[in-house]
Motif scaffolding. Structure first.
Motif, PDB file in Angstrom:
ATOM      1  N   ASP A 163       4.924   2.806   0.987  1.00 22.59           N
ATOM      2  CA  ASP A 163       5.626   3.735   0.107  1.00 22.59           C
ATOM      3  C   ASP A 163       6.808   3.063  -0.591  1.00 22.59           C
ATOM      4  O   ASP A 163       7.069   3.335  -1.769  1.00 22.59           O
ATOM      5  CB  ASP A 163       6.088   4.969   0.878  1.00 22.59           C
ATOM      6  N   ARG A 164       7.515   2.181   0.110  1.00 19.62           N
ATOM      7  CA  ARG A 164       8.619   1.452  -0.531  1.00 19.62           C
ATOM      8  C   ARG A 164       8.094   0.537  -1.630  1.00 19.62           C
ATOM      9  O   ARG A 164       8.684   0.442  -2.707  1.00 19.62           O
ATOM     10  CB  ARG A 164       9.418   0.657   0.510  1.00 19.62           C
TER      11      ARG A 164
ATOM     12  N   ALA B 100      -1.027   0.840  -5.955  1.00 19.74           N
ATOM     13  CA  ALA B 100       0.245   1.579  -6.014  1.00 19.74           C
ATOM     14  C   ALA B 100       0.348   2.329  -7.335  1.00 19.74           C
ATOM     15  O   ALA B 100       0.196   1.760  -8.407  1.00 19.74           O
ATOM     16  CB  ALA B 100       1.422   0.621  -5.853  1.00 19.74           C
TER      17      ALA B 100
ATOM     18  N   ALA C  87       5.360   1.006  -3.398  1.00 18.68           N
ATOM     19  CA  ALA C  87       4.972   1.868  -4.524  1.00 18.68           C
ATOM     20  C   ALA C  87       6.196   2.345  -5.291  1.00 18.68           C
ATOM     21  O   ALA C  87       6.188   2.370  -6.530  1.00 18.68           O
ATOM     22  CB  ALA C  87       4.162   3.053  -4.023  1.00 18.68           C
ATOM     23  N   ALA C  88       7.271   2.703  -4.583  1.00 23.02           N
ATOM     24  CA  ALA C  88       8.489   3.184  -5.244  1.00 23.02           C
ATOM     25  C   ALA C  88       9.131   2.078  -6.083  1.00 23.02           C
ATOM     26  O   ALA C  88       9.562   2.327  -7.218  1.00 23.02           O
ATOM     27  CB  ALA C  88       9.486   3.700  -4.202  1.00 23.02           C
TER      28      ALA C  88
ATOM     29  N   ARG D 250      -3.466   3.885   0.775  1.00 19.37           N
ATOM     30  CA  ARG D 250      -2.346   3.646   1.690  1.00 19.37           C
ATOM     31  C   ARG D 250      -2.695   4.062   3.111  1.00 19.37           C
ATOM     32  O   ARG D 250      -2.292   3.416   4.064  1.00 19.37           O
ATOM     33  CB  ARG D 250      -1.066   4.310   1.183  1.00 19.37           C
TER      34      ARG D 250
ATOM     35  N   LEU E 291       2.982   2.611   6.635  1.00 15.35           N
ATOM     36  CA  LEU E 291       3.033   3.652   5.599  1.00 15.35           C
ATOM     37  C   LEU E 291       4.383   3.634   4.893  1.00 15.35           C
ATOM     38  O   LEU E 291       4.446   3.744   3.662  1.00 15.35           O
ATOM     39  CB  LEU E 291       2.775   5.035   6.206  1.00 15.35           C
ATOM     40  N   ASP E 292       5.466   3.489   5.653  1.00 15.05           N
ATOM     41  CA  ASP E 292       6.805   3.411   5.054  1.00 15.05           C
ATOM     42  C   ASP E 292       6.917   2.213   4.121  1.00 15.05           C
ATOM     43  O   ASP E 292       7.444   2.321   3.006  1.00 15.05           O
ATOM     44  CB  ASP E 292       7.887   3.326   6.133  1.00 15.05           C
TER      45      ASP E 292
ATOM     46  N   TRP F 235      -4.119   6.027  -4.664  1.00 17.41           N
ATOM     47  CA  TRP F 235      -3.057   5.515  -3.791  1.00 17.41           C
ATOM     48  C   TRP F 235      -3.050   6.199  -2.426  1.00 17.41           C
ATOM     49  O   TRP F 235      -2.949   5.526  -1.400  1.00 17.41           O
ATOM     50  CB  TRP F 235      -1.698   5.637  -4.466  1.00 17.41           C
ATOM     51  N   ALA F 236      -3.126   7.500  -2.366  1.00 16.06           N
ATOM     52  CA  ALA F 236      -3.055   8.212  -1.077  1.00 16.06           C
ATOM     53  C   ALA F 236      -4.173   7.749  -0.146  1.00 16.06           C
ATOM     54  O   ALA F 236      -3.943   7.481   1.034  1.00 16.06           O
ATOM     55  CB  ALA F 236      -3.125   9.717  -1.291  1.00 16.06           C
TER      56      ALA F 236
END
Length: 153
Positions: free
Chosen positions: A60-61, A28, A63-64, A37, A56-57, A33-34
């Motif tokens: 992304d959460r 992350a 990572a955020a 993931r 994926l969602d 990362w891309a």
């Protein structure tokens, strides 16, 4: 054959799931990362497009959250997310049938290994360790190290 947490196979599956969880939090925010993931979501989705998008969602959460956390809570939050993803991978490894379990285990091992090899910033990094007593650490490829602790030669 035992696939729970007690036998040797259970320990191997648990270790693979834990390695996957750590790979998520290490990946992350990194340059890879891309790539990571996408491969991770494919593994978690197991051929189901909706499950892949959901993964994926969630990635992304994760990572955020890791990006937004302040330095004082970073390790705790990383540990929490590593355990969450460990649980995800452990659930995958409960797949019915030896062949499917072996396929998922192989993909998880490759994902974890490929991430480590692809992330040059993380290569050779030693983090999150606790040493008690004499310790020698070496990183890099094709190195040689000889250590002698205590009385001797």
């Amino acid at each position: 054959m035992d696939h729970g947490g007690t036998g040797m196979l259970g320990e191997a599956l648990t270790a693979a799931a834990a390695g996957g969880g750590m790979a998520v939090v290490q990946a992350a925010g990194s340059d890879s990362w891309a790539w990571f993931r996408t491969r991770c979501a494919r593994l978690v989705g197991r051929g189901d497009g909706d499950a892949e998008r959901e993964a994926l969602d969630r990635l992304d959460r994760t990572a955020a959250v890791l990006d937004a956390v302040d330095e004082t809570d970073r390790e705790r939050v990383r540990a929490v997310h590593a355990v969450l993803w460990q649980g995800e991978f452990a659930s995958l490894l409960e797949a019915p049938g030896e062949a499917e379990r072996a396929r998922i285990l192989d993909q998880l091992a490759r994902l974890t290994a490929d991430f480590g090899a692809a992330d040059d910033d993380a290569r050779g990094a030693v983090t999150g360790n606790t040493f008690h007593g004499p310790t020698a650490v070496q990183t890099g490829d094709h190195n040689r190290q000889e250590n002698h602790f205590g009385p001797g030669r």
